[in-house]
Design a protein around this motif. Structure first.
Motif, short mmCIF file in Angstrom:
data_model
loop_
_atom_site.label_atom_id
_atom_site.label_comp_id
_atom_site.label_asym_id
_atom_site.label_seq_id
_atom_site.Cartn_x
_atom_site.Cartn_y
_atom_site.Cartn_z
N LYS A 1 36.20 11.92 -63.49
CA LYS A 1 36.93 11.24 -62.34
C LYS A 1 37.44 9.99 -63.44
O LYS A 1 38.44 9.49 -63.34
CB LYS A 1 36.23 10.72 -61.17
CG LYS A 1 35.99 11.90 -60.38
CD LYS A 1 35.71 11.55 -58.98
CE LYS A 1 35.83 12.69 -58.10
NZ LYS A 1 35.49 12.31 -56.51
N SER A 2 36.75 9.50 -64.10
CA SER A 2 36.99 8.38 -65.10
C SER A 2 38.03 8.69 -65.85
O SER A 2 39.06 7.93 -66.26
CB SER A 2 36.02 7.65 -65.76
OG SER A 2 35.79 8.65 -67.11
N LYS A 3 38.32 9.92 -66.46
CA LYS A 3 39.09 10.51 -67.22
C LYS A 3 40.61 10.86 -66.48
O LYS A 3 41.70 10.74 -67.02
CB LYS A 3 38.78 11.76 -68.02
CG LYS A 3 37.35 11.63 -68.97
CD LYS A 3 38.14 10.96 -70.32
CE LYS A 3 37.66 9.40 -70.42
NZ LYS A 3 38.02 8.92 -71.46
N LEU A 4 40.53 11.26 -65.15
CA LEU A 4 41.61 11.29 -64.24
C LEU A 4 42.29 9.93 -64.20
O LEU A 4 43.36 9.92 -64.25
CB LEU A 4 41.09 11.94 -63.01
CG LEU A 4 42.25 12.08 -61.90
CD1 LEU A 4 43.37 12.94 -62.31
CD2 LEU A 4 41.67 12.57 -60.67
N CYS A 5 41.47 8.83 -64.04
CA CYS A 5 41.67 7.77 -63.84
C CYS A 5 42.84 7.15 -65.04
O CYS A 5 43.80 6.45 -64.87
CB CYS A 5 40.73 6.79 -63.54
SG CYS A 5 40.21 6.68 -61.87
#
Length: 322
Positions: free
Chosen positions: A202-206
Protein backbone atom coordinates in the motif's frame (compact mmCIF):
# COMPACT_ATOMS: atom_id res chain seq x y z
CA UNK A 1 18.12 -40.29 -9.68
CA UNK A 2 18.35 -37.67 -6.93
CA UNK A 3 21.54 -36.33 -8.43
CA UNK A 4 19.77 -35.87 -11.75
CA UNK A 5 16.90 -34.03 -10.04
CA UNK A 6 19.34 -31.79 -8.17
CA UNK A 7 21.26 -30.99 -11.34
CA UNK A 8 17.96 -30.22 -13.09
CA UNK A 9 16.81 -27.87 -10.31
CA UNK A 10 20.16 -26.06 -10.22
CA UNK A 11 20.12 -25.74 -13.98
CA UNK A 12 16.59 -24.32 -13.89
CA UNK A 13 17.50 -21.75 -11.23
CA UNK A 14 20.65 -20.68 -13.05
CA UNK A 15 18.71 -20.45 -16.31
CA UNK A 16 15.97 -18.31 -14.75
CA UNK A 17 18.55 -16.02 -13.18
CA UNK A 18 20.41 -15.54 -16.45
CA UNK A 19 17.13 -15.03 -18.33
CA UNK A 20 15.86 -12.40 -15.88
CA UNK A 21 19.14 -10.49 -15.76
CA UNK A 22 19.57 -10.61 -19.54
CA UNK A 23 16.12 -9.10 -20.11
CA UNK A 24 16.61 -6.43 -17.43
CA UNK A 25 16.76 -2.87 -18.73
CA UNK A 26 19.99 -0.91 -18.59
CA UNK A 27 20.54 2.82 -18.85
CA UNK A 28 22.44 3.42 -22.09
CA UNK A 29 22.59 7.21 -21.82
CA UNK A 30 26.06 8.77 -21.67
CA UNK A 31 24.70 12.16 -20.58
CA UNK A 32 26.92 14.22 -18.32
CA UNK A 33 25.52 15.52 -15.02
CA UNK A 34 28.27 18.09 -14.53
CA UNK A 35 26.89 21.17 -12.80
CA UNK A 36 23.75 19.32 -11.63
CA UNK A 37 22.76 18.94 -7.98
CA UNK A 38 21.03 15.69 -7.07
CA UNK A 39 19.49 14.50 -3.79
CA UNK A 40 19.20 10.74 -3.23
CA UNK A 41 17.38 9.60 -0.09
CA UNK A 42 18.49 6.30 1.41
CA UNK A 43 21.77 6.42 -0.51
CA UNK A 44 24.01 4.51 1.88
CA UNK A 45 23.12 1.06 0.52
CA UNK A 46 21.38 -0.85 -2.25
CA UNK A 47 19.72 0.91 -5.16
CA UNK A 48 20.29 4.37 -3.68
CA UNK A 49 24.03 3.80 -3.30
CA UNK A 50 24.46 2.60 -6.88
CA UNK A 51 22.32 5.47 -8.19
CA UNK A 52 24.52 7.94 -6.35
CA UNK A 53 27.72 6.25 -7.55
CA UNK A 54 26.65 6.50 -11.19
CA UNK A 55 25.64 10.16 -10.92
CA UNK A 56 28.88 11.12 -9.17
CA UNK A 57 30.83 9.51 -12.00
CA UNK A 58 28.83 11.67 -14.42
CA UNK A 59 29.99 14.80 -12.59
CA UNK A 60 26.95 15.57 -10.41
CA UNK A 61 26.99 17.11 -6.96
CA UNK A 62 25.21 14.31 -5.11
CA UNK A 63 23.71 14.79 -1.65
CA UNK A 64 23.39 11.51 0.23
CA UNK A 65 20.34 11.96 2.47
CA UNK A 66 20.66 9.14 5.00
CA UNK A 67 19.51 8.07 8.45
CA UNK A 68 22.83 6.41 9.41
CA UNK A 69 25.44 9.16 9.12
CA UNK A 70 28.42 6.97 10.02
CA UNK A 71 27.58 4.50 7.27
CA UNK A 72 26.84 7.28 4.80
CA UNK A 73 30.21 8.92 5.45
CA UNK A 74 32.02 5.66 4.74
CA UNK A 75 30.05 5.31 1.51
CA UNK A 76 30.84 8.92 0.58
CA UNK A 77 34.57 8.29 0.99
CA UNK A 78 34.35 5.40 -1.46
CA UNK A 79 32.21 7.34 -3.94
CA UNK A 80 34.67 10.22 -3.98
CA UNK A 81 37.34 7.84 -5.23
CA UNK A 82 35.22 7.18 -8.33
CA UNK A 83 34.16 10.79 -8.86
CA UNK A 84 35.09 12.38 -12.16
CA UNK A 85 34.31 15.44 -14.25
CA UNK A 86 33.72 17.61 -11.18
CA UNK A 87 31.59 15.11 -9.25
CA UNK A 88 31.05 15.88 -5.54
CA UNK A 89 29.55 13.95 -2.62
CA UNK A 90 27.82 15.59 0.35
CA UNK A 91 26.36 13.75 3.34
CA UNK A 92 23.36 15.04 5.27
CA UNK A 93 21.10 13.44 7.88
CA UNK A 94 17.55 12.52 6.91
CA UNK A 95 15.12 10.09 8.51
CA UNK A 96 12.00 10.04 6.32
CA UNK A 97 10.00 8.37 9.11
CA UNK A 98 10.48 11.48 11.29
CA UNK A 99 8.68 14.60 10.06
CA UNK A 100 10.88 16.90 12.16
CA UNK A 101 13.96 15.36 10.55
CA UNK A 102 12.45 15.94 7.10
CA UNK A 103 11.78 19.59 7.89
CA UNK A 104 15.29 20.12 9.29
CA UNK A 105 16.87 18.50 6.25
CA UNK A 106 14.76 20.51 3.82
CA UNK A 107 15.58 23.78 5.56
CA UNK A 108 19.30 22.97 5.51
CA UNK A 109 19.09 22.22 1.78
CA UNK A 110 17.25 25.48 1.09
CA UNK A 111 19.87 27.37 3.12
CA UNK A 112 22.87 25.83 1.35
CA UNK A 113 21.84 24.74 -2.15
CA UNK A 114 20.97 27.25 -4.85
CA UNK A 115 19.78 24.52 -7.22
CA UNK A 116 18.15 21.09 -7.07
CA UNK A 117 18.00 19.46 -10.47
CA UNK A 118 17.02 15.92 -9.48
CA UNK A 119 15.28 14.61 -6.34
CA UNK A 120 15.35 10.82 -6.00
CA UNK A 121 12.89 9.63 -3.34
CA UNK A 122 14.46 6.22 -2.84
CA UNK A 123 14.56 5.51 0.91
CA UNK A 124 12.26 2.72 1.98
CA UNK A 125 11.68 -0.13 4.38
CA UNK A 126 9.78 -3.37 4.34
CA UNK A 127 7.14 -3.32 7.07
CA UNK A 128 7.97 -4.64 10.56
CA UNK A 129 6.30 -7.85 11.70
CA UNK A 130 4.08 -6.00 14.16
CA UNK A 131 2.44 -2.66 13.43
CA UNK A 132 4.57 0.21 14.73
CA UNK A 133 3.79 3.90 15.05
CA UNK A 134 6.27 6.79 14.81
CA UNK A 135 6.48 9.72 17.20
CA UNK A 136 4.23 11.60 14.77
CA UNK A 137 1.51 8.96 15.17
CA UNK A 138 2.06 7.51 11.69
CA UNK A 139 2.42 3.84 10.79
CA UNK A 140 6.16 3.45 10.28
CA UNK A 141 6.07 1.90 6.79
CA UNK A 142 3.78 4.58 5.40
CA UNK A 143 5.80 7.26 7.20
CA UNK A 144 9.12 6.09 5.76
CA UNK A 145 8.00 5.14 2.26
CA UNK A 146 5.33 7.75 1.56
CA UNK A 147 4.60 10.51 4.08
CA UNK A 148 8.25 11.54 4.55
CA UNK A 149 8.83 11.82 0.82
CA UNK A 150 5.52 13.61 0.30
CA UNK A 151 6.55 16.25 2.84
CA UNK A 152 10.13 16.51 1.56
CA UNK A 153 9.01 16.99 -2.03
CA UNK A 154 6.57 19.73 -1.08
CA UNK A 155 9.21 21.55 0.96
CA UNK A 156 11.68 21.50 -1.94
CA UNK A 157 9.28 22.21 -4.79
CA UNK A 158 10.02 25.93 -5.06
CA UNK A 159 13.75 25.25 -5.39
CA UNK A 160 13.09 22.52 -7.95
CA UNK A 161 10.96 24.95 -9.96
CA UNK A 162 13.67 27.59 -9.80
CA UNK A 163 16.15 24.99 -11.11
CA UNK A 164 13.97 23.76 -13.98
CA UNK A 165 14.15 21.71 -16.05
CA UNK A 166 14.31 19.41 -13.05
CA UNK A 167 13.12 15.92 -12.19
CA UNK A 168 11.48 14.11 -9.28
CA UNK A 169 11.85 10.32 -9.23
CA UNK A 170 9.84 8.14 -6.84
CA UNK A 171 11.03 4.56 -6.36
CA UNK A 172 7.92 2.38 -6.13
CA UNK A 173 7.46 -1.32 -6.86
CA UNK A 174 5.51 -3.79 -8.95
CA UNK A 175 3.92 -4.62 -5.59
CA UNK A 176 1.76 -1.51 -6.00
CA UNK A 177 -0.48 -3.70 -8.17
CA UNK A 178 -1.40 -6.02 -5.29
CA UNK A 179 -3.88 -3.84 -3.33
CA UNK A 180 -7.48 -3.95 -4.50
CA UNK A 181 -8.39 -0.83 -2.52
CA UNK A 182 -6.88 2.08 -0.62
CA UNK A 183 -8.81 3.77 2.16
CA UNK A 184 -7.39 7.28 2.38
CA UNK A 185 -9.12 7.67 5.76
CA UNK A 186 -7.06 4.76 7.09
CA UNK A 187 -3.56 5.28 5.67
CA UNK A 188 -2.10 4.37 9.07
CA UNK A 189 -3.67 0.92 8.81
CA UNK A 190 -5.58 1.03 12.08
CA UNK A 191 -8.92 -0.36 10.95
CA UNK A 192 -7.91 -3.32 8.78
CA UNK A 193 -5.98 -6.41 9.80
CA UNK A 194 -2.29 -5.49 9.66
CA UNK A 195 0.32 -7.50 7.78
CA UNK A 196 3.84 -6.73 6.60
CA UNK A 197 2.97 -7.26 2.97
CA UNK A 198 -0.19 -5.14 3.12
CA UNK A 199 1.66 -2.21 4.68
CA UNK A 200 4.49 -2.42 2.14
CA UNK A 201 2.43 -2.73 -1.04
CA UNK A 202 0.00 0.00 0.00
CA UNK A 203 2.91 2.34 0.63
CA UNK A 204 4.21 1.53 -2.86
CA UNK A 205 0.76 2.24 -4.33
CA UNK A 206 0.89 5.61 -2.59
CA UNK A 207 4.20 6.31 -4.37
CA UNK A 208 2.50 5.79 -7.74
CA UNK A 209 -0.60 7.82 -6.88
CA UNK A 210 1.46 10.64 -5.36
CA UNK A 211 3.54 10.81 -8.54
CA UNK A 212 0.46 11.08 -10.75
CA UNK A 213 -1.08 13.91 -8.74
CA UNK A 214 2.28 15.66 -8.38
CA UNK A 215 2.79 15.59 -12.15
CA UNK A 216 -0.67 17.08 -12.67
CA UNK A 217 0.06 19.93 -10.24
CA UNK A 218 3.46 20.60 -11.83
CA UNK A 219 2.27 20.95 -15.42
CA UNK A 220 3.93 23.91 -17.09
CA UNK A 221 6.59 24.40 -14.38
CA UNK A 222 9.44 22.53 -16.05
CA UNK A 223 9.51 19.99 -13.20
CA UNK A 224 8.63 16.40 -14.06
CA UNK A 225 7.64 13.55 -11.73
CA UNK A 226 7.83 9.85 -12.54
CA UNK A 227 7.75 6.61 -10.55
CA UNK A 228 9.39 3.27 -11.21
CA UNK A 229 9.70 -0.41 -10.41
CA UNK A 230 13.41 -1.26 -9.97
CA UNK A 231 12.84 -4.97 -10.54
CA UNK A 232 13.21 -7.88 -8.14
CA UNK A 233 16.35 -6.78 -6.31
CA UNK A 234 18.29 -8.44 -3.52
CA UNK A 235 18.98 -5.57 -1.11
CA UNK A 236 19.17 -4.90 2.65
CA UNK A 237 15.36 -4.64 2.73
CA UNK A 238 15.23 -8.39 2.14
CA UNK A 239 17.77 -9.20 4.84
CA UNK A 240 15.77 -7.27 7.45
CA UNK A 241 12.59 -9.29 6.95
CA UNK A 242 11.47 -11.44 9.86
CA UNK A 243 12.25 -15.14 9.44
CA UNK A 244 8.70 -16.46 9.03
CA UNK A 245 8.21 -19.41 6.66
CA UNK A 246 6.77 -17.11 3.98
CA UNK A 247 9.60 -14.61 4.28
CA UNK A 248 12.28 -17.31 4.27
CA UNK A 249 10.77 -18.72 1.08
CA UNK A 250 10.58 -15.24 -0.42
CA UNK A 251 14.20 -14.53 0.52
CA UNK A 252 15.30 -17.79 -1.09
CA UNK A 253 13.46 -17.04 -4.32
CA UNK A 254 14.73 -13.47 -4.51
CA UNK A 255 18.31 -14.39 -3.64
CA UNK A 256 18.44 -16.98 -6.43
CA UNK A 257 16.52 -15.16 -9.19
CA UNK A 258 17.02 -11.41 -8.82
CA UNK A 259 18.96 -8.37 -9.89
CA UNK A 260 21.89 -7.09 -7.89
CA UNK A 261 21.50 -3.49 -6.62
CA UNK A 262 23.62 -2.05 -9.44
CA UNK A 263 21.26 -3.52 -12.02
CA UNK A 264 18.27 -2.53 -9.91
CA UNK A 265 19.40 1.11 -10.03
CA UNK A 266 19.35 1.31 -13.83
CA UNK A 267 15.79 2.61 -14.24
CA UNK A 268 16.33 5.28 -11.57
CA UNK A 269 19.51 6.38 -13.34
CA UNK A 270 17.70 6.38 -16.70
CA UNK A 271 15.00 8.70 -15.34
CA UNK A 272 17.64 10.98 -13.81
CA UNK A 273 19.85 11.41 -16.88
CA UNK A 274 18.27 10.26 -20.15
CA UNK A 275 17.53 12.99 -22.69
CA UNK A 276 14.57 11.05 -24.07
CA UNK A 277 12.58 11.41 -20.84
CA UNK A 278 13.01 15.18 -20.67
CA UNK A 279 9.51 16.60 -20.33
CA UNK A 280 7.93 13.17 -19.67
CA UNK A 281 5.86 13.31 -16.48
CA UNK A 282 3.29 11.31 -14.54
CA UNK A 283 4.51 7.99 -15.91
CA UNK A 284 5.59 4.69 -14.39
CA UNK A 285 8.70 2.91 -15.64
CA UNK A 286 10.25 -0.55 -15.39
CA UNK A 287 13.47 -1.76 -17.03
CA UNK A 288 14.09 1.75 -18.43
CA UNK A 289 10.80 1.71 -20.34
CA UNK A 290 7.36 3.12 -19.67
CA UNK A 291 5.10 0.45 -18.18
CA UNK A 292 1.44 0.21 -17.16
CA UNK A 293 0.31 0.69 -13.57
CA UNK A 294 -2.63 -1.03 -11.93
CA UNK A 295 -6.07 0.44 -12.57
CA UNK A 296 -6.03 1.67 -8.96
CA UNK A 297 -2.73 3.41 -9.68
CA UNK A 298 -4.47 5.42 -12.43
CA UNK A 299 -7.47 6.50 -10.35
CA UNK A 300 -7.36 10.31 -10.53
CA UNK A 301 -10.02 10.74 -7.86
CA UNK A 302 -7.92 8.57 -5.54
CA UNK A 303 -4.79 10.63 -6.25
CA UNK A 304 -6.59 13.77 -5.11
CA UNK A 305 -7.92 12.09 -1.96
CA UNK A 306 -4.47 10.73 -1.13
CA UNK A 307 -2.89 14.17 -1.55
CA UNK A 308 -5.44 15.79 0.77
CA UNK A 309 -5.08 13.01 3.37
CA UNK A 310 -1.28 13.25 3.18
CA UNK A 311 -1.36 17.01 3.71
CA UNK A 312 -3.31 16.42 6.94
CA UNK A 313 -1.09 13.55 8.06
CA UNK A 314 2.15 15.56 7.77
CA UNK A 315 0.47 18.77 9.00
CA UNK A 316 1.47 20.71 5.91
CA UNK A 317 1.20 24.44 6.65
CA UNK A 318 -0.16 26.97 4.12
CA UNK A 319 3.41 28.17 3.54
CA UNK A 320 4.58 24.63 2.78
CA UNK A 321 1.64 23.56 0.62
CA UNK A 322 1.66 23.47 -3.18
Amino acid sequence: MWLSVLVGVVGLVVGLRLWYRTLSGRCVSSASMRGKTVIVTGASAGIGLHTAADLVKRGARVILACRNLEKARRVADELRKGASDGGEVVVKHLDTSDLASVRRFAQEILDTEKHIHVLVNNAGIYAPEERQVTGDGLEVTMATNHFGHFLLTNLLLDRLKQSSPSRIINVSSLGHKMPTSLDTDDLNLQSESYSQMTAYVKSKLCNVLFTLELARRLQGTGVTANSLHPGVVHTDIMRRRANSFFNLLLKLCISTVSKDPALGAQTTIHLAVAVEVEGVSGKYFADCKEAPTSSLGRDKDLTRKLWEASEKAVKLTPGEAH
